[in-house]
Design a protein around this motif. Structure first.
Motif, PDB file in Angstrom:
ATOM      1  N   ALA A 158       0.824  -1.206   0.000  1.00 54.07           N
ATOM      2  CA  ALA A 158       0.000   0.000   0.000  1.00 54.07           C
ATOM      3  C   ALA A 158       0.860   1.259   0.000  1.00 54.07           C
ATOM      4  O   ALA A 158       0.576   2.228  -0.720  1.00 54.07           O
ATOM      5  CB  ALA A 158      -0.932  -0.015   1.208  1.00 54.07           C
ATOM      6  N   LEU A 159       1.922   1.248   0.800  1.00 58.73           N
ATOM      7  CA  LEU A 159       2.798   2.413   0.866  1.00 58.73           C
ATOM      8  C   LEU A 159       3.495   2.651  -0.473  1.00 58.73           C
ATOM      9  O   LEU A 159       3.642   3.788  -0.922  1.00 58.73           O
ATOM     10  CB  LEU A 159       3.828   2.226   1.978  1.00 58.73           C
ATOM     11  CG  LEU A 159       4.820   3.383   2.179  1.00 58.73           C
ATOM     12  CD1 LEU A 159       4.081   4.681   2.458  1.00 58.73           C
ATOM     13  CD2 LEU A 159       5.779   3.067   3.322  1.00 58.73           C
ATOM     14  N   CYS A 160       3.912   1.568  -1.129  1.00 56.83           N
ATOM     15  CA  CYS A 160       4.556   1.712  -2.434  1.00 56.83           C
ATOM     16  C   CYS A 160       3.592   2.327  -3.449  1.00 56.83           C
ATOM     17  O   CYS A 160       3.993   3.163  -4.271  1.00 56.83           O
ATOM     18  CB  CYS A 160       5.033   0.356  -2.935  1.00 56.83           C
ATOM     19  SG  CYS A 160       6.529  -0.217  -2.113  1.00 56.83           S
ATOM     20  N   ALA A 161       2.329   1.894  -3.409  1.00 53.56           N
ATOM     21  CA  ALA A 161       1.341   2.463  -4.326  1.00 53.56           C
ATOM     22  C   ALA A 161       1.209   3.962  -4.106  1.00 53.56           C
ATOM     23  O   ALA A 161       1.101   4.745  -5.058  1.00 53.56           O
ATOM     24  CB  ALA A 161      -0.004   1.764  -4.140  1.00 53.56           C
ATOM     25  N   LEU A 162       1.225   4.385  -2.846  1.00 54.24           N
ATOM     26  CA  LEU A 162       1.126   5.813  -2.544  1.00 54.24           C
ATOM     27  C   LEU A 162       2.385   6.565  -2.973  1.00 54.24           C
ATOM     28  O   LEU A 162       2.312   7.688  -3.485  1.00 54.24           O
ATOM     29  CB  LEU A 162       0.886   6.013  -1.042  1.00 54.24           C
ATOM     30  CG  LEU A 162      -0.469   5.529  -0.506  1.00 54.24           C
ATOM     31  CD1 LEU A 162      -0.511   5.654   1.013  1.00 54.24           C
ATOM     32  CD2 LEU A 162      -1.608   6.318  -1.136  1.00 54.24           C
ATOM     33  N   LEU A 163       3.546   5.949  -2.772  1.00 55.83           N
ATOM     34  CA  LEU A 163       4.800   6.611  -3.145  1.00 55.83           C
ATOM     35  C   LEU A 163       4.895   6.867  -4.647  1.00 55.83           C
ATOM     36  O   LEU A 163       5.559   7.807  -5.088  1.00 55.83           O
ATOM     37  CB  LEU A 163       5.993   5.763  -2.685  1.00 55.83           C
ATOM     38  CG  LEU A 163       6.277   5.738  -1.186  1.00 55.83           C
ATOM     39  CD1 LEU A 163       7.373   4.740  -0.863  1.00 55.83           C
ATOM     40  CD2 LEU A 163       6.653   7.123  -0.677  1.00 55.83           C
ATOM     41  N   LEU A 164       4.212   6.026  -5.445  1.00 55.80           N
ATOM     42  CA  LEU A 164       4.260   6.214  -6.893  1.00 55.80           C
ATOM     43  C   LEU A 164       3.577   7.508  -7.337  1.00 55.80           C
ATOM     44  O   LEU A 164       3.786   7.965  -8.467  1.00 55.80           O
ATOM     45  CB  LEU A 164       3.619   5.014  -7.600  1.00 55.80           C
ATOM     46  CG  LEU A 164       4.448   3.724  -7.566  1.00 55.80           C
ATOM     47  CD1 LEU A 164       3.723   2.591  -8.261  1.00 55.80           C
ATOM     48  CD2 LEU A 164       5.814   3.941  -8.209  1.00 55.80           C
ATOM     49  N   PHE A 165       2.776   8.096  -6.466  1.00 55.89           N
ATOM     50  CA  PHE A 165       2.188   9.397  -6.790  1.00 55.89           C
ATOM     51  C   PHE A 165       3.276  10.475  -6.933  1.00 55.89           C
ATOM     52  O   PHE A 165       3.043  11.526  -7.523  1.00 55.89           O
ATOM     53  CB  PHE A 165       1.184   9.822  -5.712  1.00 55.89           C
ATOM     54  CG  PHE A 165      -0.190   9.242  -5.903  1.00 55.89           C
ATOM     55  CD1 PHE A 165      -0.965   9.609  -6.996  1.00 55.89           C
ATOM     56  CD2 PHE A 165      -0.705   8.333  -4.993  1.00 55.89           C
ATOM     57  CE1 PHE A 165      -2.241   9.080  -7.180  1.00 55.89           C
ATOM     58  CE2 PHE A 165      -1.976   7.801  -5.166  1.00 55.89           C
ATOM     59  CZ  PHE A 165      -2.749   8.171  -6.261  1.00 55.89           C
ATOM     60  N   LEU A 166       4.457  10.215  -6.354  1.00 54.10           N
ATOM     61  CA  LEU A 166       5.545  11.185  -6.436  1.00 54.10           C
ATOM     62  C   LEU A 166       6.179  11.219  -7.829  1.00 54.10           C
ATOM     63  O   LEU A 166       6.922  12.140  -8.142  1.00 54.10           O
ATOM     64  CB  LEU A 166       6.624  10.857  -5.395  1.00 54.10           C
ATOM     65  CG  LEU A 166       6.170  10.894  -3.928  1.00 54.10           C
ATOM     66  CD1 LEU A 166       7.301  10.443  -3.019  1.00 54.10           C
ATOM     67  CD2 LEU A 166       5.703  12.295  -3.554  1.00 54.10           C
ATOM     68  N   LEU A 167       5.891  10.201  -8.638  1.00 58.01           N
ATOM     69  CA  LEU A 167       6.451  10.145  -9.985  1.00 58.01           C
ATOM     70  C   LEU A 167       5.503  10.806 -10.979  1.00 58.01           C
ATOM     71  O   LEU A 167       4.292  10.858 -10.755  1.00 58.01           O
ATOM     72  CB  LEU A 167       6.676   8.685 -10.408  1.00 58.01           C
ATOM     73  CG  LEU A 167       7.724   7.901  -9.630  1.00 58.01           C
ATOM     74  CD1 LEU A 167       7.832   6.488 -10.178  1.00 58.01           C
ATOM     75  CD2 LEU A 167       9.078   8.591  -9.679  1.00 58.01           C
TER      76      LEU A 167
END
Length: 389
Positions: A158-167
């Motif tokens: 879940a955290l990785c999915a959210l971090l992808l918003f930074l790209l």
């Protein structure tokens, strides 16, 4: 972050389902095998979807599905439920892996070899940290401790999915007119490399499966040697991956690196075999030296895989190509335990020598494959640059 979660879960998953849930080990193995085999089917179509809809979007969706599936594992109480949930997880993992490959190309365009080497360094470091964390749960050996591991892995997705918003939201690259959907399957050099990459991938279970059994059952080395070789393997890969891998950039570099990896494995395998014929401390020293050489081979092999796997694929179809590459690698990993335990443990020293020769032969094809792929690229004209949308 994701690899920390994987390290938490993978180390203790089998123990949770057998000791806590109470499923027979045979059923657990069967459920995970079925899930893994079905999951192989999703790599190529998932990669094609990433090429057409954008890799970031597809990877985020895949990670979200994996977070839900991983959370559902805490409710599993039967073989059928485990098989269904694990299958959903593996299908999403295959799609996410292909999308990840396409995303790597879009993000690391300026210094791709350096970027991919650093990625692999963090992957190795993440697994180490996760495995250490899992050790505390295994030592506690309680249901609550195992549940923390499972939910921790779910949280990492879940955290990785959210971090992808930074790209950035990379747009799909337009394919050439009238291109067939299954372009990766018709690219003969890449299909050949997929097979070779899967075959060379047998070197990973050598460290995680074969060598620990060999040391424990066939040598006089102290039992702590098993833990030592695993730690040395992780340390060497973390410390040297970026230094070595950042220099392996072009197809030609990748072909040579693939050959170098095979030669290093040709050296390490006989050293591992000699541990069975040496006294206690000599056996331990040989095991340490062998794993150091083997770890160097692993770095050269993974760097070659990056250079060839990404370099041979057209920019507009990276997801599809990485899906095929992942399918070949996963198929090799599925067959590896049976092949390695039968050939090496069954034949002993001769098995190790055959294994080293096999790696050398596979690696020797690398330069010719790189030349073939390079000639194909020149014949088809320049490829589009993977630029940010």
């Amino acid at each position: 972050m994701n690899r920390v979660g994987n390290g938490l879960f993978n180390t203790a998953a089998a123990l949770y389902f057998t000791l806590v849930v109470g499923l027979p080990a045979v059923q657990v193995g069967a459920a995970l095998t079925v899930a893994g085999l079905i999951g192989l089917l999703a790599g190529i179509p998932g990669g094609h979807l990433a090429d057409r809809r954008g890799p970031r979007t597809i990877m985020m969706l895949a990670l979200t599905v994996q977070a839900v599936a991983m959370s559902a594992l805490v409710l599993v109480e039967s073989w059928a439920a485990l098989a269904v949930v694990a299958t959903v997880d593996q299908l999403a993992a295959a799609v996410g892996g292909a999308a990840w490959g396409a995303l790597v190309v879009r993000v690391g365009t300026e210094r791709p070899a350096h970027f991919r080497a650093k990625l692999r360094t963090y992957v190795n470091l993440g697994v180490v940290l996760g495995t250490v964390g899992a050790g505390f749960a295994v030592a506690a050996d309680t249901r609550a401790a195992y549940l923390v591991l499972i939910l921790g892995n779910a949280a990492s997705f879940a955290l990785c999915a959210l971090l992808l918003f930074l790209l950035p939201r990379y747009r799909a690259l337009a394919p050439p007119p009238r291109q067939r959907r299954g372009i990766a399957l018709t690219d003969r050099p890449f299909v050949a490399f997929t097979a070779l990459h899967g075959a060379m991938g047998l070197q990973y279970p050598v460290v995680s499966l074969l060598l620990p059994i060999w040391i424990s059952e066939h040598t006089d080395a102290p039992r702590w040697t098993v833990a030592a070789v695993s730690a040395i393997n992780s340390a060497v890969c973390v410390l040297l991956q970026t230094r070595i891998g950042s220099r392996i950039e072009t197809l030609r570099d990748g072909g040579r690196a693939f050959r170098t990896a095979g030669l290093l494995f040709l050296l390490s395998c006989p050293m591992m075999a000699l541990t069975a014929h040496a006294p206690v401390w000599a056996a331990a020293g040989l095991a340490v030296a062998a794993i150091f050489v083997h770890s160097l081979g692993e770095i050269w092999e993974s760097s070659a895989g990056f250079a060839l796997g990404f370099g041979m694929a057209p920019d507009h179809a990276q997801g599809q190509y990485q899906g095929l590459l992942g399918l070949g690698f996963s198929a090799g990993q599925a067959l590896a335990p049976a092949i390695l335990t039968t050939a090496v443990l069954g034949l002993g020293t001769a098995g190790w020598l055959l294994l080293g020769g096999f790696f050398a032969v596979v690696g020797a094809v690398g330069p010719a494959l790189a030349r073939s792929a390079g000639a194909g690229r020149e014949a088809s004209g320049p490829r589009s640059a993977a630029k940010q949308g």
